[in-house]
Design an enzyme around this catalytic site. Sequence first.
Site, PDB file in Angstrom:
ATOM      1  N   ASP A   1      63.797 -80.726  40.822  1.00  0.00           N
ATOM      2  CA  ASP A   1      64.533 -79.731  40.052  1.00  0.00           C
ATOM      3  C   ASP A   1      64.700 -78.481  40.917  1.00  0.00           C
ATOM      4  O   ASP A   1      63.723 -77.969  41.451  1.00  0.00           O
ATOM      5  CB  ASP A   1      63.761 -79.400  38.775  1.00  0.00           C
ATOM      6  CG  ASP A   1      64.654 -78.760  37.738  1.00  0.00           C
ATOM      7  OD1 ASP A   1      65.887 -78.933  37.811  1.00  0.00           O
ATOM      8  OD2 ASP A   1      64.117 -78.078  36.848  1.00  0.00           O
TER       9      ASP A   1
ATOM     10  N   TYR B   1      66.745 -74.519  41.489  1.00  0.00           N
ATOM     11  CA  TYR B   1      66.716 -73.195  40.833  1.00  0.00           C
ATOM     12  C   TYR B   1      67.860 -72.410  41.453  1.00  0.00           C
ATOM     13  O   TYR B   1      67.662 -71.407  42.105  1.00  0.00           O
ATOM     14  CB  TYR B   1      65.336 -72.594  41.160  1.00  0.00           C
ATOM     15  CG  TYR B   1      64.892 -71.342  40.476  1.00  0.00           C
ATOM     16  CD1 TYR B   1      64.811 -71.254  39.085  1.00  0.00           C
ATOM     17  CD2 TYR B   1      64.478 -70.226  41.227  1.00  0.00           C
ATOM     18  CE1 TYR B   1      64.338 -70.097  38.482  1.00  0.00           C
ATOM     19  CE2 TYR B   1      64.006 -69.084  40.629  1.00  0.00           C
ATOM     20  CZ  TYR B   1      63.944 -69.022  39.249  1.00  0.00           C
ATOM     21  OH  TYR B   1      63.456 -67.879  38.646  1.00  0.00           O
TER      22      TYR B   1
ATOM     23  N   HIS C   1      70.698 -66.954  36.645  1.00  0.00           N
ATOM     24  CA  HIS C   1      69.460 -67.399  35.998  1.00  0.00           C
ATOM     25  C   HIS C   1      68.239 -66.822  36.708  1.00  0.00           C
ATOM     26  O   HIS C   1      67.341 -66.256  36.078  1.00  0.00           O
ATOM     27  CB  HIS C   1      69.382 -68.928  35.992  1.00  0.00           C
ATOM     28  CG  HIS C   1      68.069 -69.461  35.518  1.00  0.00           C
ATOM     29  ND1 HIS C   1      67.620 -69.318  34.220  1.00  0.00           N
ATOM     30  CD2 HIS C   1      67.074 -70.111  36.185  1.00  0.00           C
ATOM     31  CE1 HIS C   1      66.416 -69.872  34.109  1.00  0.00           C
ATOM     32  NE2 HIS C   1      66.064 -70.370  35.279  1.00  0.00           N
TER      33      HIS C   1
ATOM     34  N   ARG D   1      59.439 -59.582  35.883  1.00  0.00           N
ATOM     35  CA  ARG D   1      59.033 -58.551  36.853  1.00  0.00           C
ATOM     36  C   ARG D   1      60.017 -57.390  36.740  1.00  0.00           C
ATOM     37  O   ARG D   1      60.774 -57.093  37.672  1.00  0.00           O
ATOM     38  CB  ARG D   1      59.065 -59.122  38.274  1.00  0.00           C
ATOM     39  CG  ARG D   1      58.143 -60.334  38.519  1.00  0.00           C
ATOM     40  CD  ARG D   1      58.229 -60.844  39.962  1.00  0.00           C
ATOM     41  NE  ARG D   1      59.596 -61.186  40.345  1.00  0.00           N
ATOM     42  CZ  ARG D   1      60.163 -62.379  40.140  1.00  0.00           C
ATOM     43  NH1 ARG D   1      59.484 -63.350  39.570  1.00  0.00           N
ATOM     44  NH2 ARG D   1      61.417 -62.593  40.499  1.00  0.00           N
TER      45      ARG D   1
ATOM     46  N   GLU E   1      66.757 -76.004  29.140  1.00  0.00           N
ATOM     47  CA  GLU E   1      67.436 -75.536  30.347  1.00  0.00           C
ATOM     48  C   GLU E   1      68.662 -76.417  30.537  1.00  0.00           C
ATOM     49  O   GLU E   1      68.537 -77.629  30.725  1.00  0.00           O
ATOM     50  CB  GLU E   1      66.514 -75.583  31.572  1.00  0.00           C
ATOM     51  CG  GLU E   1      65.340 -74.612  31.448  1.00  0.00           C
ATOM     52  CD  GLU E   1      64.614 -74.338  32.766  1.00  0.00           C
ATOM     53  OE1 GLU E   1      64.753 -75.153  33.709  1.00  0.00           O
ATOM     54  OE2 GLU E   1      63.918 -73.307  32.846  1.00  0.00           O
TER      55      GLU E   1
ATOM     56  N   GLU F   1      71.340 -77.986  32.587  1.00  0.00           N
ATOM     57  CA  GLU F   1      71.470 -78.260  34.020  1.00  0.00           C
ATOM     58  C   GLU F   1      72.474 -79.387  34.264  1.00  0.00           C
ATOM     59  O   GLU F   1      72.811 -80.149  33.362  1.00  0.00           O
ATOM     60  CB  GLU F   1      70.121 -78.705  34.614  1.00  0.00           C
ATOM     61  CG  GLU F   1      68.992 -77.706  34.403  1.00  0.00           C
ATOM     62  CD  GLU F   1      67.791 -77.978  35.290  1.00  0.00           C
ATOM     63  OE1 GLU F   1      67.922 -78.751  36.272  1.00  0.00           O
ATOM     64  OE2 GLU F   1      66.716 -77.419  35.001  1.00  0.00           O
TER      65      GLU F   1
ATOM     66  N   ASP G   1      66.353 -79.805  30.815  1.00  0.00           N
ATOM     67  CA  ASP G   1      64.981 -79.689  31.321  1.00  0.00           C
ATOM     68  C   ASP G   1      64.145 -78.925  30.278  1.00  0.00           C
ATOM     69  O   ASP G   1      63.886 -77.735  30.420  1.00  0.00           O
ATOM     70  CB  ASP G   1      65.030 -78.939  32.663  1.00  0.00           C
ATOM     71  CG  ASP G   1      63.652 -78.704  33.253  1.00  0.00           C
ATOM     72  OD1 ASP G   1      62.736 -79.486  32.962  1.00  0.00           O
ATOM     73  OD2 ASP G   1      63.509 -77.724  34.007  1.00  0.00           O
TER      74      ASP G   1
ATOM     75  N   ARG H   1      57.448 -72.762  27.497  1.00  0.00           N
ATOM     76  CA  ARG H   1      57.254 -71.552  28.318  1.00  0.00           C
ATOM     77  C   ARG H   1      55.821 -71.054  28.307  1.00  0.00           C
ATOM     78  O   ARG H   1      55.347 -70.477  29.286  1.00  0.00           O
ATOM     79  CB  ARG H   1      58.168 -70.438  27.817  1.00  0.00           C
ATOM     80  CG  ARG H   1      59.641 -70.746  27.870  1.00  0.00           C
ATOM     81  CD  ARG H   1      60.117 -70.996  29.287  1.00  0.00           C
ATOM     82  NE  ARG H   1      61.557 -71.303  29.319  1.00  0.00           N
ATOM     83  CZ  ARG H   1      62.168 -71.811  30.365  1.00  0.00           C
ATOM     84  NH1 ARG H   1      61.494 -72.096  31.478  1.00  0.00           N
ATOM     85  NH2 ARG H   1      63.457 -72.066  30.324  1.00  0.00           N
TER      86      ARG H   1
ATOM     87  N   GLN I   1      53.754 -73.415  30.501  1.00  0.00           N
ATOM     88  CA  GLN I   1      54.195 -73.160  31.880  1.00  0.00           C
ATOM     89  C   GLN I   1      53.622 -71.858  32.434  1.00  0.00           C
ATOM     90  O   GLN I   1      53.156 -71.809  33.579  1.00  0.00           O
ATOM     91  CB  GLN I   1      55.731 -73.113  31.881  1.00  0.00           C
ATOM     92  CG  GLN I   1      56.380 -72.955  33.242  1.00  0.00           C
ATOM     93  CD  GLN I   1      57.904 -72.807  33.151  1.00  0.00           C
ATOM     94  OE1 GLN I   1      58.509 -73.011  32.098  1.00  0.00           O
ATOM     95  NE2 GLN I   1      58.521 -72.446  34.264  1.00  0.00           N
TER      96      GLN I   1
ATOM     97  N   LYS J   1      56.727 -78.809  31.751  1.00  0.00           N
ATOM     98  CA  LYS J   1      58.019 -79.472  31.957  1.00  0.00           C
ATOM     99  C   LYS J   1      57.924 -80.984  31.848  1.00  0.00           C
ATOM    100  O   LYS J   1      58.936 -81.643  31.590  1.00  0.00           O
ATOM    101  CB  LYS J   1      58.523 -79.172  33.377  1.00  0.00           C
ATOM    102  CG  LYS J   1      58.663 -77.709  33.713  1.00  0.00           C
ATOM    103  CD  LYS J   1      60.024 -77.191  33.322  1.00  0.00           C
ATOM    104  CE  LYS J   1      60.319 -75.860  34.011  1.00  0.00           C
ATOM    105  NZ  LYS J   1      61.703 -75.429  33.699  1.00  0.00           N
TER     106      LYS J   1
ATOM    107  N   THR K   1      62.444 -84.852  30.050  1.00  0.00           N
ATOM    108  CA  THR K   1      63.669 -84.331  30.658  1.00  0.00           C
ATOM    109  C   THR K   1      64.769 -85.286  30.217  1.00  0.00           C
ATOM    110  O   THR K   1      64.689 -86.481  30.493  1.00  0.00           O
ATOM    111  CB  THR K   1      63.561 -84.329  32.199  1.00  0.00           C
ATOM    112  OG1 THR K   1      62.394 -83.605  32.588  1.00  0.00           O
ATOM    113  CG2 THR K   1      64.800 -83.734  32.834  1.00  0.00           C
TER     114      THR K   1
ATOM    115  N   THR L   1      68.591 -74.343  35.817  1.00  0.00           N
ATOM    116  CA  THR L   1      69.339 -73.782  34.696  1.00  0.00           C
ATOM    117  C   THR L   1      70.644 -73.158  35.166  1.00  0.00           C
ATOM    118  O   THR L   1      70.653 -72.367  36.106  1.00  0.00           O
ATOM    119  CB  THR L   1      68.509 -72.675  34.013  1.00  0.00           C
ATOM    120  OG1 THR L   1      67.229 -73.207  33.727  1.00  0.00           O
ATOM    121  CG2 THR L   1      69.174 -72.212  32.734  1.00  0.00           C
TER     122      THR L   1
ATOM    123  N   GLU M   1      66.471 -66.690  28.271  1.00  0.00           N
ATOM    124  CA  GLU M   1      67.471 -65.706  28.692  1.00  0.00           C
ATOM    125  C   GLU M   1      68.333 -65.244  27.512  1.00  0.00           C
ATOM    126  O   GLU M   1      68.587 -64.056  27.350  1.00  0.00           O
ATOM    127  CB  GLU M   1      68.392 -66.311  29.747  1.00  0.00           C
ATOM    128  CG  GLU M   1      67.737 -66.572  31.088  1.00  0.00           C
ATOM    129  CD  GLU M   1      68.643 -67.451  31.949  1.00  0.00           C
ATOM    130  OE1 GLU M   1      69.461 -66.901  32.699  1.00  0.00           O
ATOM    131  OE2 GLU M   1      68.543 -68.691  31.840  1.00  0.00           O
TER     132      GLU M   1
END
Lengths: 407, 407
Positions: free
Chosen positions: A119, A121, A126, A135, A192, A194, A226, A230, A233, A246, A250, A337, A351
């Site tokens: 997978d 990113y 995203h 952050r 997610e 994808e 996916d 959260r 994770q 995860k 899937t 994603t 998101e």
Amino acid sequence: MNAVDRWPPVPDGSPFGVANLPFGIFSQPEPAARGGFRRIGVAVGDNVLDLSPLFGDDCFAAPTLDGFLARGRRMWSGTRARITELLTDPHYQGAVSPHLLPRSEVVLHLPFTVADYVDFYCSLDHASNVGRIFRPDAEPLLPNWRHLPVGYHGRAGTVVVSGTPVVRPSGQRRPPGAETPMFGPSVRLDIEAEVGFVVGVGSPLGEPVPIEAFADHVFGVVLLNDWSARDIQAWESQPLGPFLGKSFATSISPWVVPLEALAAARVKGRAQDPAPLPYLRRTEPWALDLSIEVALNGTVVSRPPFATMYWTPDQMLAHLTVNGASTRTGDLYGSGTVSGPDPSQRGSLIELTWNGTEPLVLADGSTRSFLEDGDTVTMSATAPAADGTRLTLGEVTGTIHPARPTP
Amino acid sequence: MNAVDRWPPVPDGSPFGVANLPFGIFSQPEPAARGGFRRIGVAVGDNVLDLSPLFGDDCFAAPTLDGFLARGRRMWSGTRARITELLTDPHYQGAVSPHLLPRSEVVLHLPFTVADYVDFYCSLDHASNVGRIFRPDAEPLLPNWRHLPVGYHGRAGTVVVSGTPVVRPSGQRRPPGAETPMFGPSVRLDIEAEVGFVVGVGSPLGEPVPIEAFADHVFGVVLLNDWSARDIQAWESQPLGPFLGKSFATSISPWVVPLEALAAARVKGRAQDPAPLPYLRRTEPWALDLSIEVALNGTVVSRPPFATMYWTPDQMLAHLTVNGASTRTGDLYGSGTVSGPDPSQRGSLIELTWNGTEPLVLADGSTRSFLEDGDTVTMSATAPAADGTRLTLGEVTGTIHPARPTP
């Protein structure tokens, strides 16, 4: 036998036109004739074309696409050309019609044996959103992000076909402010949206796949959800990345759309700054103009545009193999994603609800931060087809079932 | 036909005694009789016992252990009991001897099809060392470490059998102090001494494997070298974990030692504080007293004691499936680097040389911080056997070949 009153057998406006012709595995439910026999079919109009009686080739009577995928690009292309001929030349209508089975009467299965699942990113929007959420006081993108398509391995054995129920996973999570973790069902279950890429022809150990060889190896694309817990994770992922958050499921769409069907959807791809290292420099336009739609209990909650991805699938494969890693028939890699720049184009609930702080309102008036038991998520996608129509990638859907009782 | 002058056919002190009997896949090189035909064998003394002509069961004539593994614990146990009988009762010497082939004359192959590969991080001393090296001013262990066996998925398709050359991987790395990455061969190529667990009987999606069912699912163990390019890994791993820094090759020993052979090696396991959550609480002693030895170009550089692992393999499987993830025949999970508390017991070069600052001195007087081209790393392990002797897990070896030219 199925009554077919036009040739090609495609209703006006069908996204399964003769410019699409995706491959899948189907069976007819018991007690129908040949019930349970899994074999290769191609979706056309409202039907599935049963390939095994039309082609004198055992590989189409197989319960997976694996053998067909391994044959390679000339075989893929030749088969597609022959199917197009059979479905468009009225001369063949009589011979082919008996092998068109109503799609509503067949069962679709996982189309290929998933070898390794990776997978990525690859969406700038995203990755930036995730960075801003987790952050808020730092640069949203980590230092490596614009230099390579970040990726990791997922669990191949829990890739399931669209429609498979998704049981809410249980696991460890640490509630906000707590010192120690608790055990129980995830309370932050997410999606997610994808796009997945299916490797047909593998590559030997020690030999990187050059970026220009992408279409010699990848047969086609699927939609991929996916599913992500959260809270599980967040607690488990340091320092080695996502694992149980995860690996419970899937989901992929049952129809694999050949790259060849997406010729009219190929676009140049987002500009990249800084310029990637030589092995990642694009030689052909392999960004794909796919319009994805995500529906939660029937309410469309997002429309992610795949053309906005920063890293393209040719780059992903070149990166995946640059260290000499071999690939195999059935390798699947997801884009990560898909989120576009607009808030309405975000491909995950974390998101869309900005980490649960801005719940979505569905058509029935209910709100959602994350998924509730009984919720159904359906992703679909369309793309421009070579004949000027739009083709579909089909859909990937799944319904959340309650967690099993904690042992 | 092979001359066997004693029965059981085991030289004094052989670690492949009748209390061991590990399973593997072998063939005889061309142009020998049946050359190239891969089938199941059991190591005994200096020979391989060719099972297919002795047992009237097609599953032993297979090119992998997969079919045998899937049969389950009663079959594993019954087969082992029957082989023990054949090799110890002098009555069978005449019938069995023709099927003993000198091990030096056969080729050993990857013993099973690796389904999913998971790598854990279960050594307290290893995780603490890594923490001290990379975060010298912080608590060495991350907050989750004592609550769950941290793990992640690796690449199943690049698991190779002992003896397979390891080509130095190329990739992106960011040299110290640099702003941007460069591309080239890894200059910090490392090893990780691990023990791998081989799942024989899988488990369905949605159904966690309770900790007490460990031995119903896991058939046996292998030695595993998780080759690691530390420079590639350091640059790529945020935020999703290791990828190309590990996926170029993972080597395993060719002999799978059944759990049943390790009955005398089972020990209680390191005390755990805090007490694990209920699904992780041990119900039986599944720590294993395996003495591992790591040799670099013939110099023993480490002796990691597997009994010092914090998390045990029954806990790893319970954790791996607690979210409902299914398992399959051929799933392989590694323990993570095995390091003991003493500096001479560290299972990776990054620990043994403290991130390259204290190079190792080999017997030839040369020094090593990380691996050089031409270096050979061989790991072996022994354990107490039920008959009072010591048994071996065999060895896993690999030689570093130069990187391929950068394209």
